[in-house]
Motif scaffolding. Structure first.
Motif, PDB file in Angstrom:
ATOM      1  N   UNK A 285       0.848  -1.120   0.019  1.00  0.00           N
ATOM      2  CA  UNK A 285       0.072   0.164   0.038  1.00  0.00           C
ATOM      3  C   UNK A 285       0.943   1.201   0.259  1.00  0.00           C
ATOM      4  N   UNK A 286       0.618   2.007  -1.155  1.00  0.00           N
ATOM      5  CA  UNK A 286       1.393   3.353  -1.214  1.00  0.00           C
ATOM      6  C   UNK A 286       0.686   4.331  -0.748  1.00  0.00           C
ATOM      7  N   UNK A 287       1.494   5.493  -0.223  1.00  0.00           N
ATOM      8  CA  UNK A 287       0.693   6.751   0.281  1.00  0.00           C
ATOM      9  C   UNK A 287       1.766   7.796  -0.635  1.00  0.00           C
ATOM     10  N   UNK A 288       0.732   8.598  -1.243  1.00  0.00           N
ATOM     11  CA  UNK A 288       1.495   9.602  -1.993  1.00  0.00           C
ATOM     12  C   UNK A 288       1.139  10.839  -1.033  1.00  0.00           C
ATOM     13  N   UNK A 289       2.368  11.539  -0.661  1.00  0.00           N
ATOM     14  CA  UNK A 289       2.465  12.746   0.462  1.00  0.00           C
ATOM     15  C   UNK A 289       2.779  13.771  -0.473  1.00  0.00           C
ATOM     16  N   UNK A 290       2.594  14.944  -0.024  1.00  0.00           N
ATOM     17  CA  UNK A 290       3.044  16.144  -0.657  1.00  0.00           C
ATOM     18  C   UNK A 290       2.965  17.331   0.080  1.00  0.00           C
ATOM     19  N   UNK A 291       3.671  18.379  -0.266  1.00  0.00           N
ATOM     20  CA  UNK A 291       3.751  19.641   0.115  1.00  0.00           C
ATOM     21  C   UNK A 291       3.904  20.738  -0.949  1.00  0.00           C
ATOM     22  N   UNK A 292       3.197  21.873  -0.855  1.00  0.00           N
ATOM     23  CA  UNK A 292       3.247  22.772  -2.027  1.00  0.00           C
ATOM     24  C   UNK A 292       3.492  24.223  -1.572  1.00  0.00           C
ATOM     25  N   UNK A 293       4.698  24.949  -2.588  1.00  0.00           N
ATOM     26  CA  UNK A 293       4.718  26.173  -1.908  1.00  0.00           C
ATOM     27  C   UNK A 293       4.767  27.012  -3.318  1.00  0.00           C
ATOM     28  N   UNK A 294       3.536  27.783  -3.460  1.00  0.00           N
ATOM     29  CA  UNK A 294       3.497  28.482  -4.686  1.00  0.00           C
ATOM     30  C   UNK A 294       3.266  27.465  -5.932  1.00  0.00           C
ATOM     31  N   UNK A 295       4.528  27.611  -6.877  1.00  0.00           N
ATOM     32  CA  UNK A 295       4.593  26.796  -7.978  1.00  0.00           C
ATOM     33  C   UNK A 295       5.741  25.813  -7.772  1.00  0.00           C
ATOM     34  N   UNK A 296       6.146  25.348  -6.462  1.00  0.00           N
ATOM     35  CA  UNK A 296       7.011  24.470  -6.433  1.00  0.00           C
ATOM     36  C   UNK A 296       6.382  23.340  -5.331  1.00  0.00           C
ATOM     37  N   UNK A 297       6.688  22.330  -5.676  1.00  0.00           N
ATOM     38  CA  UNK A 297       5.898  21.014  -4.869  1.00  0.00           C
ATOM     39  C   UNK A 297       7.208  19.981  -4.427  1.00  0.00           C
ATOM     40  N   UNK A 298       7.054  19.372  -3.274  1.00  0.00           N
ATOM     41  CA  UNK A 298       7.494  18.379  -2.747  1.00  0.00           C
ATOM     42  C   UNK A 298       6.899  17.096  -2.711  1.00  0.00           C
ATOM     43  N   UNK A 299       7.145  15.844  -3.232  1.00  0.00           N
ATOM     44  CA  UNK A 299       6.458  14.691  -3.320  1.00  0.00           C
ATOM     45  C   UNK A 299       7.084  13.529  -2.590  1.00  0.00           C
ATOM     46  N   UNK A 300       6.497  12.445  -2.123  1.00  0.00           N
ATOM     47  CA  UNK A 300       7.381  11.333  -1.643  1.00  0.00           C
ATOM     48  C   UNK A 300       6.210  10.377  -1.652  1.00  0.00           C
TER      49      UNK A 300
END
Length: 243
Positions: free
Chosen positions: A209-224
């Protein structure tokens, strides 16, 4: 000089999104497919590599997008196995339009996985020689990827049979699919990635089971992508507005 390999394709509508742009995971899958076609043409197919109990794995993609090809457009996909060292192979991919303009550049770091021990193996001369790649001693530095600092949202996905590739693990393009799916219809229909850097840390298998997690600052995003306590893949995306 390393050998180049090219194929011309017409982008089918079913590989495009609602804005008629080629889907990012599909685009990456198409590029990786032509590297396999080049290997086949040089007599070092996946079956040949598998005879050494090895299989190609992807360590990192760095994707630079000037514009996304659209539905019905004729494009040329090109690849070149540029260089290699004892453990890593460095391959470039391009997409050009009919006028010869570069639309996309992707730089990918590959390695060979021991399919029995499920660990990284050495690059063998028998496998790499036909590409006429430059042999180097140094480890080339890929784009730096910043890790998630603040969890802003997540979605869960069960790994399905059709997510699995010939190496018996989740295909690299599926991670991108999960990551792109992080944002809503409005954002995705008004923005496209300008750069994507994605690193693959730990394979996932059927039933995980995968979890797609993220944060976004304006037009930049970080994913794991995580499974349990393991970070399986990480990515940084820079977006641009299309309207």
């Amino acid at each position: 000089m390393a050998k180049k390999y090219s194929e011309t394709h017409q982008v089918p509508s079913y590989n495009c999104d609602t804005m008629k742009n080629i889907k990012i995971p599909t685009m990456v899958r198409m590029l990786i497919t032509i590297s396999g076609a080049q290997s086949q043409s040089l007599g070092v197919s996946d079956d040949f590599v598998g005879s050494f109990n090895l299989g190609w794995i992807i360590i990192q993609h760095d994707v630079f997008i000037k514009r996304l090809p659209q539905s019905g457009e004729k494009i040329t996909l090109t690849t070149e196995a540029e260089s290699y060292n004892r453990f890593f192979c460095y391959r470039n991919f391009w997409i050009h339009d009919e006028a010869g303009n570069e639309c996309v550049l992707m730089k990918t770091t590959f390695a060979l996985m021991d399919l029995v021990e499920r660990k990284m193996g050495s690059v063998l001369d028998e496998i790499i020689a036909p590409f006429e790649s430059e042999k180097i001693k140094r480890v080339k530095r890929a784009e730096k990827i910043h890790s998630l600092e603040k969890l802003e949202g997540e979605k869960a996905y069960a790994v399905r049979y059709y997510d699995i590739d010939g190496n018996k693990h989740v295909n690299n393009s599926v991670y991108l699919d999960w990551m792109m799916d992080a944002f809503d219809f409005n954002f995705l229909s008004n923005h496209i990635p300008e750069t994507i850097s994605i690193k693959f840390n730990k394979e996932m298998r059927y039933g995980d089971v995968a979890k797609s997690q993220w944060q976004k600052d304006g037009l930049n995003s970080i994913h794991q992508i995580v499974s349990g306590d393991t970070v399986n893949a990480e990515a940084n995306v820079k977006w641009v507005e299309t309207n």
